[in-house]
Design an enzyme around this catalytic site. Structure first.
Site, short mmCIF file in Angstrom:
data_model
loop_
_atom_site.label_atom_id
_atom_site.label_comp_id
_atom_site.label_asym_id
_atom_site.label_seq_id
_atom_site.Cartn_x
_atom_site.Cartn_y
_atom_site.Cartn_z
N ARG A 1 37.08 -10.98 17.71
CA ARG A 1 37.45 -9.75 17.20
C ARG A 1 39.03 -9.92 16.84
NH1 ARG A 1 34.94 -4.92 18.24
NH2 ARG A 1 32.71 -5.42 18.57
N HIS B 1 47.44 -9.57 33.35
CA HIS B 1 48.06 -9.06 31.94
C HIS B 1 49.60 -8.54 32.40
CE1 HIS B 1 44.26 -6.94 30.45
NE2 HIS B 1 44.47 -8.54 29.99
N LYS C 1 43.13 -3.98 27.32
CA LYS C 1 42.94 -2.90 28.63
C LYS C 1 42.10 -3.44 29.69
CE LYS C 1 38.41 -2.64 27.35
NZ LYS C 1 37.53 -3.30 27.99
#
Length: 614
Positions: free
Chosen positions: A27, A87, A105
């Site tokens: 993506r 993250h 996310k």
């Protein structure tokens, strides 16, 4: 504390990527390379060969090690697609190195850490954004506008679900140490949708988390929330389920339903099903690319020097914490003993019991892809990929719904006309409002023979129909009428001296001219008693020949069975000497539209007709 600052240089935002995860390759790397507001500079991996493989299609630099990428002075911002537990350290390292950050996310694994990361970004004068892409799709703005304008009255409830089949062993979502689990990976979607549409006043009222036997993370769950006004919010999520991606907003006057809600391909044609005051309307919107929009929004935020989604990201993190705290330790789902025989209802209630043991999940099935386009739950990743491929050239989700709605209207008409037995050619999977379900809803006792020749479909349909009275499944090629009509199961269930409803919906476009579809249908018609009916739908050139040509070329290039759209005159010939019933041969949405047909659209890429044998 310093104010956020845009990059000193002009031109596109120069972006580096920390990691080569699947989401990045599929993506974000293509979107970053294509966006005029960003320039993809480098991709980093701990293994240089992996970085080179990911970077090569875009002509950008491959970098060995994340630290080396952060040290580069030709990068303004970084994208972080690492596992959730990584993250925070790498977002913190990037901000400290003076880079704006777009992170997958969830931004971190708890609200306190998320709050600290935003504080650091503000102190450094940098933009920090969480990559929740679906909120950038225009249809959610359209839903919010409908709700705010009172289209369905005051909101009473919101239901959302995002569930996926079980990831393979070794997938990071199974690892507690890497921040895996269904809540952070899938639960974000329905929770964020509720926040997006209903505001940040949501409070958690109850929650449950469940772990599959042997799993170190939760594999499914649900949360019940409420708005300050008292509306209930139900969010379901999981991995190890059939695929679901939808939400519904219920109001005092009606409801809005959104399917394929969270991860649609760019060419997907969105449809909002709006039911209000007893009427149904399908609001068809233009396709939108949420990935490209998310990248553009991040670039705009960097240029503006502010983090626009800080408040909602933090509130989302707080709700995720509240769900986990309310649910407590995930319950271990008990292993269920295998039952030798089950009813259709119990088969459908279990997420995997419709799947034959020898199913090749990597091989796409046309029937399962059709179920995906309908918004059903009986499909795998390969089927969704096939559906998305078709959606790239054709509004196939709209056509699938038109065809299924048409089936309902035609079968109900035939039942009202006294027909009590049906032969459904090229039936696909008998789910999502198929013939026997329509008959059951009518309260009439009917007999239905489903016919298909795709091995995977036959195997799956056999499980789904097990124990369903008045149904039979015939594995035969529709191009062999004698084999279909002479099969033992057909002869046992269908009395050909009485009227029969012969259903050929969405079948004839797969019959080529050398198959002589007109002669084939004549052989079927000749076998039927007077008072029988032939129901037809078929792809056509007449409405949008350019789109249909692209579709034909796509099917041919993919190596799948080619399709043959037909003109109205060619479709009319299929009915032979049968009498066409009103309104004749028309586009599918115009065939006797009712309150469930989604409005009276003037045109379609599907023709429809119902004809009666004198």
């Amino acid at each position: 504390m310093s104010a956020p600052r845009p990059p000193a240089r002009s031109g596109p935002v120069r972006v580096g990527v920390l990691g080569t995860a699947s989401i990045a390759r599929r993506r974000l790397l293509p979107a970053l390379a294509a966006c005029p507001d960003t320039r993809l500079v480098a991709v980093a991996s701990r293994a240089l060969a992996t970085a080179e493989d990911a970077a090569a299609p875009y002509g950008c630099r491959a970098v060995e090690g994340y630290e080396a990428l952060l040290a580069r002075d030709d990068i303004d911002a970084v994208y972080v697609p690492l596992p959730a537990a990584l993250h925070a350290p790498w977002v913190r390292a990037a901000l400290t190195a003076g880079k704006h950050v777009l992170a997958e996310k969830p931004l971190s694994t708890d609200a306190a850490t998320t709050r600290g990361l935003f504080a650091l970004a503000r102190d450094q004068g940098l933009v920090l954004s969480e990559n929740v892409m679906f909120v950038h799709h225009a249809r959610h703005t359209a839903v919010r506008r409908l709700v705010e304008d009172g289209a369905i009255g005051e909101v009473r409830a919101f239901h959302a679900a995002f569930t996926v089949p079980r990831p393979p062993d070794g997938d990071i979502r199974h690892s507690a140490g890497l921040g895996g689990g269904a809540l952070g990976d899938m639960g974000v979607y329905p929770l964020r949708a509720a926040l997006h549409l209903l505001g940040d006043g949501l409070r958690v009222a109850g929650a449950v988390l469940t772990a599959a036997p042997g799993s170190e993370v939760e594999t499914s769950g649900a949360a019940l929330l409420r708005t300050p006004e008292g509306a209930s919010v139900h969010c379901a999520f999981g991995m190890g389920h059939s695929y679901r991606s939808l939400y519904e907003v219920w109001g005092e006057r009606g409801q809005i339903r959104v399917e394929h809600a969270f991860t649609p391909p760019a060419a997907h044609v969105p449809v909002l099903r709006v039911e209000r005051d007893g009427e149904t309307e399908d609001v068809v919107l233009a396709p939108d690319d949420q990935v490209a929009n998310a990248v553009s929004a991040f670039a705009a935020a960097v240029r503006a020097g502010r983090s626009p989604d800080e408040a909602v990201t933090l509130r989302q993190a707080e709700l995720l914490d509240a769900v986990r705290r309310t649910a407590g330790r995930p319950e271990i789902r008990a292993r269920q003993p295998r039952q030798p025989r089950q009813s259709k209802e119990s088969v459908m209630s279990a997420s995997v019991q419709w799947i034959p043991e020898d199913t090749d999940r990597e091989l796409a099935s046309a029937a399962r892809a059709y179920d995906y386009l309908l918004g059903g739950s009986h499909h795998f990743e390969a089927d969704r990929a096939l559906g998305d491929q078709v959606l790239s050239v054709l509004p196939a989700n709209i056509m699938a719904r038109q065809n299924r709605d048409l089936l309902g209207r035609m079968v109900r008409h035939l039942i009202d006309a006294g027909v009590r037995q049906f032969v459904d050619l090229g039936s696909g999977l008998p789910v999502m409002g198929h013939v026997h379900e329509i008959a059951r809803e009518s309260g009439r006792t009917c007999r239905v023979v489903y016919v298909d020749n795709e091995p995977a479909t036959i195997a799956h349909a056999g499980l789904l129909l097990r124990g369903v009275p008045g149904t039979a499944l015939v594995g035969a090629d529709v191009r062999d009428p004698e084999a279909v009509l002479g099969a033992d199961a057909t002869r046992e269930l269908i009395d050909f001296t009485e009227p029969v409803g012969l259903l050929m919906l969405g079948v004839t476009q797969f019959l080529h001219d050398e198959d002589d579809p007109w002669g084939l249908t004549a052989r079927y018609r000749d076998a039927l008693a007077p008072g029988s009916h032939l129901a037809l739908s078929c792809f056509t050139w007449d409405n949008d020949p350019d789109t249909m040509l692209r579709t034909v070329e796509m099917f041919r290039a993919s190596g799948r069975t080619p399709i043959v759209p037909r003109t109205g005159a060619e479709v009319r010939r299929l009915t032979g000497d049968f009498t066409l019933l009103d309104p004749g041969l028309v586009y599918a949405p115009r065939w006797r539209p009712d309150a469930t047909s989604g409005g009276e659209q003037e045109r379609s890429n599907l023709y429809a007709a119902l004809a009666r044998k004198p």
